[in-house]
Design an enzyme around this catalytic site. Structure first.
Site, PDB file in Angstrom:
ATOM      1  N   THR A 258       0.833  -1.223   0.000  1.00  0.00           N
ATOM      2  CA  THR A 258       0.000   0.000   0.000  1.00  0.00           C
ATOM      3  C   THR A 258       0.860   1.262   0.000  1.00  0.00           C
ATOM      4  O   THR A 258       0.323   2.359  -0.143  1.00  0.00           O
ATOM      5  CB  THR A 258      -0.934   0.036   1.237  1.00  0.00           C
TER       6      THR A 258
ATOM      7  N   ASP B  38       9.788  -7.826   2.079  1.00  0.00           N
ATOM      8  CA  ASP B  38       8.627  -8.189   2.886  1.00  0.00           C
ATOM      9  C   ASP B  38       9.116  -8.400   4.318  1.00  0.00           C
ATOM     10  O   ASP B  38      10.114  -9.079   4.541  1.00  0.00           O
ATOM     11  CB  ASP B  38       8.008  -9.482   2.335  1.00  0.00           C
ATOM     12  N   VAL B  39       8.413  -7.814   5.275  1.00  0.00           N
ATOM     13  CA  VAL B  39       8.835  -7.918   6.672  1.00  0.00           C
ATOM     14  C   VAL B  39       8.694  -9.354   7.182  1.00  0.00           C
ATOM     15  O   VAL B  39       9.254  -9.710   8.230  1.00  0.00           O
ATOM     16  CB  VAL B  39       8.034  -6.905   7.544  1.00  0.00           C
TER      17      VAL B  39
ATOM     18  N   TYR C  11      -6.911  -8.346  10.931  1.00  0.00           N
ATOM     19  CA  TYR C  11      -6.209  -7.136  11.385  1.00  0.00           C
ATOM     20  C   TYR C  11      -6.322  -7.007  12.908  1.00  0.00           C
ATOM     21  O   TYR C  11      -5.309  -6.899  13.597  1.00  0.00           O
ATOM     22  CB  TYR C  11      -6.820  -5.922  10.699  1.00  0.00           C
TER      23      TYR C  11
ATOM     24  N   LYS D   1      -3.262  -7.732  15.280  1.00  0.00           N
ATOM     25  CA  LYS D   1      -2.618  -6.686  16.085  1.00  0.00           C
ATOM     26  C   LYS D   1      -2.657  -7.040  17.565  1.00  0.00           C
ATOM     27  O   LYS D   1      -1.746  -6.681  18.319  1.00  0.00           O
ATOM     28  CB  LYS D   1      -3.296  -5.338  15.847  1.00  0.00           C
TER      29      LYS D   1
ATOM     30  N   TYR E  72       8.304 -11.108  24.301  1.00  0.00           N
ATOM     31  CA  TYR E  72       9.728 -10.819  24.027  1.00  0.00           C
ATOM     32  C   TYR E  72      10.302  -9.927  25.128  1.00  0.00           C
ATOM     33  O   TYR E  72      11.465 -10.038  25.488  1.00  0.00           O
ATOM     34  CB  TYR E  72       9.914 -10.187  22.643  1.00  0.00           C
TER      35      TYR E  72
ATOM     36  N   THR F 259      -5.799   8.099  12.033  1.00  0.00           N
ATOM     37  CA  THR F 259      -4.841   9.164  11.709  1.00  0.00           C
ATOM     38  C   THR F 259      -4.966   9.505  10.224  1.00  0.00           C
ATOM     39  O   THR F 259      -5.199   8.619   9.406  1.00  0.00           O
ATOM     40  CB  THR F 259      -3.416   8.685  12.045  1.00  0.00           C
TER      41      THR F 259
END
Ligand code: NAD
Ligand code: UDP
Length: 341
Positions: free
Chosen positions: A40, A61-62, A148, A152, A162, A178
């Site tokens: 995007t 790509d992450v 999503y 999240k 972690y 936002t």
């Protein structure tokens, strides 16, 4: 320039928020590595930084393993528009889970501090109003939004694990709606949809009866909040970052029509499933711990955003806004003139 120069990784750095963050870090004199797969995001958002020796663009790509020498990481890689995150929900949830693990593994290896871009969507369709960080949320796990929302939520769990298990210094920002310059014209979110429709004098597409509420935050306010969270000592959130100025989507459509000076009529389309009825952040925690408060009013921010979009509409043939249909599938382009999908 006298600055404690650091190297930052911004995942999703070519996106709307990520590109503003790259700007802020770069102009403070830091080295910035921007990672993005351009799902995007767009090169045009960071093109002005490409010539700089302190800026590096990595197309990746992450979800693939990360290997960078960095001091601090802002993790934003993930589509944020309901239209786009539902195009490939499996990829969305993978990005939220595998991408988060990859970022935290990198942070663990190199000892980097992390700010994770979480979301008000972790509160789902909230039964507590306004939403405080203590509220545990009301999410439909089976919904087409869950890739999503639950993604999240799981990412936040991974952050905390972690932190506890490996001592990674990760912080969680829960970002509320936002908006601002560099939102994609065809992003599908309400702000770009309404502004583009109003500028084109086309029907403004209100979903449902328009009584659902959102609270809109201008992007520069959010960037200040994210920087403050990264710099904070002894505080890691989760913390709400948003502007509590709440309005219904019908009132928002009328506001945009007025600010643009548009001849658009308003059309009502079916409400997508599990669309949250109300949303407003309680920002007392951010105010107390980060000394952060939004500064840009909705009127001022929307005017700036309209002025960003206006020349794009005037000069180019633009794609129509994206519209979600009532079962969460995608319909092309603009709805039919009578508003029936
Ligand atoms: P955006 O879609 O403009 O930016 C997301 C960026 O991530 C894009 O550049 C995209 O290409 C990139 N990306 C997506 N999947 C990727 C992957 N697998 N690998 C690498 N890059 C990938 O959205 P945005 O509004 O800038 O949102 C940025 C972050 O902030 C997201 O994580 C989003 O969930 C979070 N957030 C945004 C809002 C908002 O209102 N804008 C609200 C809450 C949370
Ligand atoms: N919405 C709308 N018309 C549109 C796009 C969105 O009325 O063309 C509504 C949507 O149903 C939701 C609100 O605007 O109630 C905000 O939608 P957006 O996709 O921007 O973000 P969300 O907060 O739902 O993630």
């Amino acid at each position: 320039m006298s600055v404690d120069k650091k190297t930052f990784l911004v995942t999703g750095g070519a996106g709307f928020i990520g590109s503003h963050l790259c700007d802020a870090l770069h102009s403070a004199g830091h080295e910035v590595i921007c990672l993005d797969n351009f799902f995007t995001g767009s090169k045009s958002n960071i093109r002005h930084l490409l010539g700089s020796e302190r800026f590096e663009l990595v197309r990746q790509d992450v979800n693939d393993p990360l290997s960078f020498e960095v001091d601090e990481i802002y993790h934003l890689a993930c589509p944020a528009s309901p239209y786009y995150y539902q195009i490939d929900p499996v990829q969305t949830i993978k990005t939220n889970v595998q991408g988060m693990i990859n970022v935290l593994e990198l942070a663990r290896r190199v000892g980097a501090r992390v700010v994770h871009a979480s979301t008000s969507e972790v509160y789902g369709d909230p039964t507590v109003h306004p939403q405080t960080e203590e509220y545990r949320g009301n999410v439909n796990v089976l919904s087409s939004r869950a890739c999503y929302d639950e993604g999240k939520r799981c990412a936040e769990t991974i952050c905390m694990d972690y932190r506890r298990q490996y001592g990674v210094d990760v912080r969680i920002a829960r970002i509320f709606n936002t908006y601002g310059p560099r939102m994609a014209i065809n992003d599908g979110r309400v702000v770009s949809n309404f502004i583009v429709q109003a500028l084109q004098n086309k029907e403004i597409t209100v979903f449902g009866d328009g009584s659902q509420t959102r609270s809109f935050q201008y992007v520069t306010d959010l960037i200040r909040g994210l920087l403050a969270l990264m710099a904070a000592e002894g505080f890691y959130g989760p913390v709400n970052l948003g502007n509590p100025e709440e309005m219904t989507m019908l009132a928002y459509a009328q506001l945009i029509r007025k600010l643009v000076g548009s001849r658009s009529s308003i059309t009502f389309l079916p409400l997508p499933p599990d669309d949250p009825r109300q949303r407003r952040p309680d920002i007392r925690l951010a105010s107390e711990r980060l000394h952060w408060n939004p500064q840009v009013s909705v009127n001022e921010g929307m005017r700036k955003t309209i002025e960003y979009f206006r020349p794009l509409i005037d000069q180019q043939r633009v794609d129509q806004p994206r519209i979600l249909n009532p079962i969460g599938k995608h319909v092309p382009a603009h709805p039919s003139p009578n508003g029936i999908l």
